[in-house]
Design a protein around this motif. Structure first.
Motif, PDB file in Angstrom:
ATOM      1  N   ALA A  37       2.564  10.598  -0.246  1.00 24.11           N
ATOM      2  CA  ALA A  37       1.647   9.475  -0.415  1.00 24.11           C
ATOM      3  C   ALA A  37       0.440   9.599   0.699  1.00 24.11           C
ATOM      4  O   ALA A  37      -0.536   9.466   0.550  1.00 24.11           O
ATOM      5  N   ASN A  38       0.828  10.005   1.824  1.00 17.08           N
ATOM      6  CA  ASN A  38      -0.044  10.137   2.976  1.00 17.08           C
ATOM      7  C   ASN A  38      -1.232  11.311   2.536  1.00 17.08           C
ATOM      8  O   ASN A  38      -2.369  11.115   2.625  1.00 17.08           O
ATOM      9  N   ASP A  39      -0.721  12.474   1.961  1.00 22.06           N
ATOM     10  CA  ASP A  39      -1.811  13.368   1.533  1.00 22.06           C
ATOM     11  C   ASP A  39      -2.626  13.023   0.310  1.00 22.06           C
ATOM     12  O   ASP A  39      -3.711  13.459   0.562  1.00 22.06           O
ATOM     13  N   GLN A  40      -2.212  12.267  -0.475  1.00 23.02           N
ATOM     14  CA  GLN A  40      -3.005  11.713  -1.471  1.00 23.02           C
ATOM     15  C   GLN A  40      -3.837  10.792  -1.100  1.00 23.02           C
ATOM     16  O   GLN A  40      -4.859  10.528  -1.844  1.00 23.02           O
ATOM     17  N   ALA A  41      -3.249   9.880  -0.188  1.00 24.54           N
ATOM     18  CA  ALA A  41      -4.294   8.924   0.386  1.00 24.54           C
ATOM     19  C   ALA A  41      -5.530   9.336   1.115  1.00 24.54           C
ATOM     20  O   ALA A  41      -6.621   8.810   0.932  1.00 24.54           O
ATOM     21  N   ARG A  42      -4.966  10.158   1.776  1.00 26.61           N
ATOM     22  CA  ARG A  42      -6.050  11.026   2.797  1.00 26.61           C
ATOM     23  C   ARG A  42      -7.181  11.713   1.783  1.00 26.61           C
ATOM     24  O   ARG A  42      -8.155  11.531   2.251  1.00 26.61           O
ATOM     25  N   THR A  43      -6.788  12.223   0.697  1.00 22.00           N
ATOM     26  CA  THR A  43      -7.874  12.920   0.074  1.00 22.00           C
ATOM     27  C   THR A  43      -8.540  11.831  -1.170  1.00 22.00           C
ATOM     28  O   THR A  43      -9.324  12.463  -1.829  1.00 22.00           O
ATOM     29  N   GLY A  44      -8.150  10.544  -1.158  1.00 21.55           N
ATOM     30  CA  GLY A  44      -8.775   9.704  -2.028  1.00 21.55           C
ATOM     31  C   GLY A  44      -8.091   9.763  -3.324  1.00 21.55           C
ATOM     32  O   GLY A  44      -8.596   9.039  -4.252  1.00 21.55           O
ATOM     33  N   ALA A  45      -6.835  10.316  -3.626  1.00 18.16           N
ATOM     34  CA  ALA A  45      -6.277  10.656  -4.837  1.00 18.16           C
ATOM     35  C   ALA A  45      -5.766   9.302  -5.406  1.00 18.16           C
ATOM     36  O   ALA A  45      -5.447   9.164  -6.408  1.00 18.16           O
ATOM     37  N   THR A  47      -4.765   4.957  -4.071  1.00 17.59           N
ATOM     38  CA  THR A  47      -4.846   3.955  -3.128  1.00 17.59           C
ATOM     39  C   THR A  47      -3.413   3.456  -2.490  1.00 17.59           C
ATOM     40  O   THR A  47      -2.516   3.114  -3.335  1.00 17.59           O
ATOM     41  N   LEU A  48      -3.334   3.588  -1.226  1.00 15.13           N
ATOM     42  CA  LEU A  48      -2.114   3.255  -0.702  1.00 15.13           C
ATOM     43  C   LEU A  48      -2.028   1.783  -0.142  1.00 15.13           C
ATOM     44  O   LEU A  48      -2.834   1.115   0.400  1.00 15.13           O
ATOM     45  N   ILE A  49      -1.018   0.865  -0.552  1.00 15.81           N
ATOM     46  CA  ILE A  49      -1.039  -0.576  -0.416  1.00 15.81           C
ATOM     47  C   ILE A  49       0.144  -0.930  -0.025  1.00 15.81           C
ATOM     48  O   ILE A  49       1.508  -0.688  -0.250  1.00 15.81           O
ATOM     49  N   ASP A  50       0.026  -1.518   1.388  1.00 14.02           N
ATOM     50  CA  ASP A  50       1.352  -1.747   2.054  1.00 14.02           C
ATOM     51  C   ASP A  50       1.497  -3.531   1.896  1.00 14.02           C
ATOM     52  O   ASP A  50       0.539  -4.212   2.016  1.00 14.02           O
ATOM     53  N   ILE A  51       2.764  -3.728   1.008  1.00  7.12           N
ATOM     54  CA  ILE A  51       3.183  -5.028   0.464  1.00  7.12           C
ATOM     55  C   ILE A  51       3.671  -6.088   1.554  1.00  7.12           C
ATOM     56  O   ILE A  51       4.097  -6.812   1.071  1.00  7.12           O
ATOM     57  N   ARG A  52       4.006  -5.600   2.605  1.00  8.82           N
ATOM     58  CA  ARG A  52       5.020  -6.154   3.557  1.00  8.82           C
ATOM     59  C   ARG A  52       4.350  -7.533   4.216  1.00  8.82           C
ATOM     60  O   ARG A  52       3.152  -7.915   3.880  1.00  8.82           O
ATOM     61  N   THR A  53       4.895  -8.101   5.062  1.00  9.82           N
ATOM     62  CA  THR A  53       4.150  -9.324   5.685  1.00  9.82           C
ATOM     63  C   THR A  53       3.324  -9.093   7.029  1.00  9.82           C
ATOM     64  O   THR A  53       3.424  -7.957   7.543  1.00  9.82           O
ATOM     65  N   PRO A  54       2.602 -10.054   7.399  1.00 10.11           N
ATOM     66  CA  PRO A  54       1.559  -9.700   8.624  1.00 10.11           C
ATOM     67  C   PRO A  54       2.559  -9.365   9.790  1.00 10.11           C
ATOM     68  O   PRO A  54       2.111  -8.916  10.629  1.00 10.11           O
ATOM     69  N   GLU A  55       3.676 -10.108  10.005  1.00  8.40           N
ATOM     70  CA  GLU A  55       4.764  -9.998  10.900  1.00  8.40           C
ATOM     71  C   GLU A  55       5.261  -8.519  11.137  1.00  8.40           C
ATOM     72  O   GLU A  55       5.231  -7.911  11.838  1.00  8.40           O
ATOM     73  N   GLU A  56       5.457  -8.087   9.797  1.00  6.87           N
ATOM     74  CA  GLU A  56       6.104  -6.698   9.850  1.00  6.87           C
ATOM     75  C   GLU A  56       4.864  -5.690  10.201  1.00  6.87           C
ATOM     76  O   GLU A  56       5.182  -4.791  10.845  1.00  6.87           O
ATOM     77  N   ALA A  63       0.682   2.138   7.792  1.00  7.20           N
ATOM     78  CA  ALA A  63       0.364   3.488   7.325  1.00  7.20           C
ATOM     79  C   ALA A  63      -1.196   3.557   7.421  1.00  7.20           C
ATOM     80  O   ALA A  63      -2.014   2.684   6.654  1.00  7.20           O
ATOM     81  N   GLU A  64      -1.684   4.770   8.119  1.00  5.88           N
ATOM     82  CA  GLU A  64      -3.082   4.841   8.259  1.00  5.88           C
ATOM     83  C   GLU A  64      -3.759   5.073   6.857  1.00  5.88           C
ATOM     84  O   GLU A  64      -3.350   5.701   5.920  1.00  5.88           O
ATOM     85  N   GLY A  65      -4.879   4.181   6.633  1.00  8.15           N
ATOM     86  CA  GLY A  65      -5.587   4.401   5.455  1.00  8.15           C
ATOM     87  C   GLY A  65      -4.998   3.430   4.288  1.00  8.15           C
ATOM     88  O   GLY A  65      -5.594   3.139   3.243  1.00  8.15           O
ATOM     89  N   ALA A  66      -3.987   2.516   4.682  1.00  5.40           N
ATOM     90  CA  ALA A  66      -3.325   1.568   3.685  1.00  5.40           C
ATOM     91  C   ALA A  66      -3.928   0.331   3.583  1.00  5.40           C
ATOM     92  O   ALA A  66      -4.663  -0.153   4.583  1.00  5.40           O
ATOM     93  N   PRO A 143       0.804   9.342  10.247  1.00  2.00           N
ATOM     94  CA  PRO A 143      -0.360   8.324  11.280  1.00  2.00           C
ATOM     95  C   PRO A 143      -0.127   6.730  10.548  1.00  2.00           C
ATOM     96  O   PRO A 143      -0.039   6.502   9.627  1.00  2.00           O
ATOM     97  N   VAL A 144      -0.194   6.141  11.903  1.00  6.31           N
ATOM     98  CA  VAL A 144      -0.002   4.447  11.741  1.00  6.31           C
ATOM     99  C   VAL A 144      -1.247   3.906  12.504  1.00  6.31           C
ATOM    100  O   VAL A 144      -1.326   4.540  13.830  1.00  6.31           O
ATOM    101  N   GLN A 145      -1.593   2.999  11.944  1.00  9.57           N
ATOM    102  CA  GLN A 145      -2.662   2.191  12.835  1.00  9.57           C
ATOM    103  C   GLN A 145      -2.134   0.878  13.226  1.00  9.57           C
ATOM    104  O   GLN A 145      -1.411   0.087  12.471  1.00  9.57           O
ATOM    105  N   ALA A 146      -2.369   0.477  14.469  1.00  9.47           N
ATOM    106  CA  ALA A 146      -1.649  -0.908  14.919  1.00  9.47           C
ATOM    107  C   ALA A 146      -2.462  -1.945  14.323  1.00  9.47           C
ATOM    108  O   ALA A 146      -3.734  -1.631  13.785  1.00  9.47           O
ATOM    109  N   CYS A 147      -1.713  -2.865  14.047  1.00  6.00           N
ATOM    110  CA  CYS A 147      -2.348  -3.980  13.236  1.00  6.00           C
ATOM    111  C   CYS A 147      -2.173  -5.507  14.076  1.00  6.00           C
ATOM    112  O   CYS A 147      -1.352  -6.241  13.750  1.00  6.00           O
ATOM    113  N   LYS A 148      -2.659  -5.790  15.433  1.00  3.57           N
ATOM    114  CA  LYS A 148      -2.529  -6.743  16.174  1.00  3.57           C
ATOM    115  C   LYS A 148      -3.034  -7.819  15.772  1.00  3.57           C
ATOM    116  O   LYS A 148      -2.714  -9.124  16.137  1.00  3.57           O
TER     117      LYS A 148
END
Length: 150
Positions: A37-45, A47-56, A63-66, A143-148
């Protein structure tokens, strides 16, 4: 030793429930590992969607690019599907990969999107923190991006 005897009707009901459960489990949609999923999201193949809650998202990062689209929507699964459809510019054939904590919620939402006409919905069953399907996005060192401010 006590032997329990159930009426034939109950036995038939139990058998039917078991068959139904097996049928539901066998109809799982396509999956991707976290690295795939990371490889395909990075190449634009896809759309990576994180469906969790803001607290999570705040706890582990995203995930970077999600894209963050919370599964819980005031309109239920229809509202979630509308948000996903907006993200993919109305293209129900666009490849989408869903990620949550451990793959349980993504399994459910994958089926909900497919029921609403989405054709390429992938489930990252190991999730962010790992499950029986794999170690997870974080433990794999992806890769993960902070989401403060989520």
């Amino acid at each position: 030793m006590m032997i329990l005897r159930f009426p034939l009707k109950r036995q038939a009901l139990a058998l039917f429930a078991g068959l139904l459960l097996t049928a539901c489990l066998s109809e799982a949609g396509p999956t991707l590992t976290a690295p795939e999923a990371n490889d395909q999201a990075r190449t634009g193949a896809l759309t990576l969607i994180d469906i969790r809650t803001p607290e999570e998202w705040r706890q582990t990062g995203v995930a970077e690019g999600a894209v963050r689209i919370e599964m819980r929507n005031p309109k239920g699964p229809d509202g979630f599907a509308e948000a996903v459809l907006a993200e993919v510019k109305g293209d129900r054939n666009a490849p989408i990969a869903l990620i949550c904590r451990t793959g349980n919620r993504t399994t459910y939402m994958q089926k909900e999107l497919e029921a609403r006409g989405f054709t390429h919905v992938y489930n990252i069953k190991e999730g962010m923190v790992g499950s029986a399907a794999g170690p997870g996005w974080i433990k794999r060192g992806l890769p993960v991006q902070a989401c403060k401010q989520c």
